[in-house]
Design a protein around this motif. Structure first.
Motif, PDB file in Angstrom:
ATOM      1  N   LYS A 151      38.936  43.497  24.318  1.00 41.12           N
ATOM      2  CA  LYS A 151      39.586  42.198  24.159  1.00 41.12           C
ATOM      3  C   LYS A 151      39.928  41.578  25.516  1.00 41.12           C
ATOM      4  O   LYS A 151      39.832  40.374  25.712  1.00 41.12           O
ATOM      5  N   HIS A 152      40.319  42.447  26.414  1.00 40.90           N
ATOM      6  CA  HIS A 152      40.748  41.986  27.741  1.00 40.90           C
ATOM      7  C   HIS A 152      39.804  42.525  28.822  1.00 40.90           C
ATOM      8  O   HIS A 152      39.419  43.689  28.780  1.00 40.90           O
ATOM      9  N   ALA A 153      39.424  41.664  29.771  1.00 38.61           N
ATOM     10  CA  ALA A 153      38.481  42.100  30.821  1.00 38.61           C
ATOM     11  C   ALA A 153      39.046  41.855  32.212  1.00 38.61           C
ATOM     12  O   ALA A 153      39.642  40.810  32.472  1.00 38.61           O
ATOM     13  N   TRP A 154      38.840  42.827  33.110  1.00 39.64           N
ATOM     14  CA  TRP A 154      39.118  42.653  34.532  1.00 39.64           C
ATOM     15  C   TRP A 154      37.914  41.979  35.164  1.00 39.64           C
ATOM     16  O   TRP A 154      36.784  42.411  34.947  1.00 39.64           O
ATOM     17  N   ILE A 155      38.154  40.950  35.955  1.00 42.54           N
ATOM     18  CA  ILE A 155      37.040  40.285  36.634  1.00 42.54           C
ATOM     19  C   ILE A 155      37.330  40.230  38.137  1.00 42.54           C
ATOM     20  O   ILE A 155      38.239  39.500  38.563  1.00 42.54           O
ATOM     21  N   PRO A 156      36.591  40.983  38.947  1.00 43.81           N
ATOM     22  CA  PRO A 156      36.815  40.867  40.400  1.00 43.81           C
ATOM     23  C   PRO A 156      36.317  39.522  40.905  1.00 43.81           C
ATOM     24  O   PRO A 156      35.196  39.125  40.597  1.00 43.81           O
ATOM     25  N   ILE A 157      37.165  38.817  41.633  1.00 44.42           N
ATOM     26  CA  ILE A 157      36.722  37.524  42.188  1.00 44.42           C
ATOM     27  C   ILE A 157      36.592  37.586  43.707  1.00 44.42           C
ATOM     28  O   ILE A 157      36.006  36.705  44.316  1.00 44.42           O
ATOM     29  N   SER A 158      37.191  38.609  44.299  1.00 43.67           N
ATOM     30  CA  SER A 158      37.011  38.783  45.747  1.00 43.67           C
ATOM     31  C   SER A 158      37.261  40.237  46.074  1.00 43.67           C
ATOM     32  O   SER A 158      37.818  40.992  45.273  1.00 43.67           O
ATOM     33  N   THR A 159      36.831  40.603  47.264  1.00 40.21           N
ATOM     34  CA  THR A 159      37.136  41.957  47.739  1.00 40.21           C
ATOM     35  C   THR A 159      37.517  41.853  49.204  1.00 40.21           C
ATOM     36  O   THR A 159      37.251  40.852  49.861  1.00 40.21           O
ATOM     37  N   GLY A 160      38.159  42.891  49.696  1.00 44.44           N
ATOM     38  CA  GLY A 160      38.588  42.868  51.096  1.00 44.44           C
ATOM     39  C   GLY A 160      39.773  41.947  51.300  1.00 44.44           C
ATOM     40  O   GLY A 160      40.277  41.326  50.356  1.00 44.44           O
TER      41      GLY A 160
ATOM     42  N   VAL B 180      41.409  37.474  30.262  1.00 50.62           N
ATOM     43  CA  VAL B 180      40.811  37.946  31.508  1.00 50.62           C
ATOM     44  C   VAL B 180      41.892  38.089  32.566  1.00 50.62           C
ATOM     45  O   VAL B 180      42.883  37.348  32.568  1.00 50.62           O
ATOM     46  N   THR B 181      41.702  39.059  33.451  1.00 48.98           N
ATOM     47  CA  THR B 181      42.548  39.171  34.645  1.00 48.98           C
ATOM     48  C   THR B 181      41.653  39.075  35.863  1.00 48.98           C
ATOM     49  O   THR B 181      40.719  39.864  36.016  1.00 48.98           O
ATOM     50  N   LEU B 182      41.928  38.074  36.694  1.00 49.35           N
ATOM     51  CA  LEU B 182      41.138  37.861  37.909  1.00 49.35           C
ATOM     52  C   LEU B 182      41.712  38.751  39.003  1.00 49.35           C
ATOM     53  O   LEU B 182      42.925  38.717  39.266  1.00 49.35           O
ATOM     54  N   LEU B 183      40.847  39.534  39.620  1.00 51.57           N
ATOM     55  CA  LEU B 183      41.311  40.530  40.593  1.00 51.57           C
ATOM     56  C   LEU B 183      40.857  40.221  42.002  1.00 51.57           C
ATOM     57  O   LEU B 183      39.708  39.852  42.224  1.00 51.57           O
TER      58      LEU B 183
END
Ligand code: SF4
Length: 388
Positions: free
Chosen positions: A125-134, A174-177
């Motif tokens: 139901k809920h997704a982690w979405i990486p939007i940047s790193t570093g 969604v959770t933007l990470l």
């Protein structure tokens, strides 16, 4: 179910949500190569240990786990799996790591995990979405700019493709990470901190206008706000969260967006780290307690339903009793929903490890931790009116 000819993998993940998200992508890579996930590390063909290095204790946990893996296979006589280490401990470098933990067979650099790798998700139901790193912020205590490298934003197109795919699969939250989500997209516009540093070698944080930090044109809508709006366009997406924000980059337009866009979660995580401006300066946090309080006040004035959580470090080098008391006083005035209070531990390779002696005795750090934890997390602070 796996047939006997299929190879299997198991991932043991330490640390933050970014690591958990990376592990979902590493799983996606294994699935694409025909591997199945084992139920247990004792029965897999390949074991990935995704490590955290934020504090010495986190590294000790990973090393302890790997020690237990070694003992188990030595004592049982079973064929041990191929052991792959990834995550923030890779900042030590291959040579040191192979010496430090001889059981490791391979090291997977964290930046090879990649944004666009498909994922294997357990939560449907809920997704982690990486939007940047570093990260380009270089807080003096933090290993992330060294372990994950400089900030790199994922492209808008790639993020939106993933959101569309999640919508098609029925995801609603969604959770933007990112290490600092607020500065997402800025280096693409050529106005990121690193770009400024490169263009003007004498540039320091003191030259940055308050609240504009990485923004050369403060009147422009920050790319992160545009991203929040774009994701909100999907009717099926009901809730959007993001973590983590550096208050240094908290733009006024982001405050407005959170206040008015009710798809964005009412919980905002905003690490203060210290209530003393002198300590914040030594931490290179780039904001003052006054600026931090202003962001909180604006958020709550615009929507009283918003709740704020924080992170605090106690026992930072040179933290005097008076500086600690400033944090205590701030904690008493703020309406933090939750505060993650951590005891400072020097991370080799960071600026604070290089520059400042770790001069607060552990017993004193613990005493300060207990005081703040009591004030922030055990009293009825969440009931009190705000602020500052
Ligand atoms: S903002 Fe500071 S604490 Fe957060 S990841 Fe970047 S350097 Fe580390």
């Amino acid at each position: 179910m796996a047939d006997d000819s299929q190879k299997s993998y198991f991932i043991h993940t330490f640390g933050c949500q970014s690591n958990k998200s990376d592990s979902e992508r590493i799983s996606g890579d294994y699935a694409a190569r025909g591997y199945v996930e084992a139920d247990d590390w004792r029965t897999c063909d390949e074991l990935v240990v995704n490590t955290c290095a934020i504090r010495q204790r986190a590294e000790d946990k990973a090393r302890g786990f790997l020690y237990n893996v070694g003992v188990f296979f030595n004592e049982s006589g079973k064929q041990r799996p191929k052991i792959i280490l990834t995550g923030c401990m890779t900042h030590h470098g291959q040579e040191k790591l192979y010496k430090m933990i001889p059981i490791i067979d391979e090291i997977l650099p964290i930046n090879e995990v990649g944004f666009n790798q498909s994922t294997v998700r357990k939560d449907l139901k809920h997704a982690w979405i990486p939007i940047s790193t570093g990260c380009n912020s270089f807080c003096t205590y933090c290993i992330v700019p060294y372990s994950r490298g400089r900030e790199q934003s994922r492209s808008l197109e790639s993020i939106m493709t993933e959101v569309q795919d999640l919508v098609n699969k029925g995801f609603e939250e969604v959770t933007l990470l990112g290490m600092n989500v607020n500065s997402w997209g800025l280096e693409k516009l050529g106005i990121g901190f690193r770009k400024l540093m490169m263009e003007n070698k004498n540039y320091t944080r003191e030259d940055l206008p308050d609240n504009q930090s990485q923004y050369l044109k403060p009147t422009e809508t920050p790319p992160f706000v545009k991203l929040l709006r774009a994701i909100s366009e999907f009717d099926q997406i009901k809730k959007i969260r993001f973590m983590t924000s550096n208050p240094w980059d908290f733009h006024d337009e982001l405050i407005d967006e959170i206040a008015t866009n009710k798809k964005i979660d009412r919980y905002v995580h905003l690490p203060i780290q210290s209530g003393s401006n002198a300590v914040l300066y030594r931490m290179n946090r780039g904001y003052t307690t006054e600026r931090y309080s202003e962001v909180c006040r604006k958020l709550l004035e615009k929507d009283p339903e918003i709740v704020i959580g924080t992170d605090i470090i106690v026992g930072f080098p040179g933290e005097t009793e008076a500086e600690f008391e400033e944090t205590v006083e701030l904690a008493k005035r703020m309406k933090w929903k939750v505060a993650f209070v951590a005891i400072y531990s020097p991370r080799p390779g960071t600026a604070s490890w290089r520059i400042y002696p770790d001069d607060i005795p552990h017993a004193e750090k613990k005493r300060r931790w207990e005081i703040l934890d009591e004030i922030c997390n055990k009293s009825t602070m969440g009931e009190r009116p705000i602020i500052v």
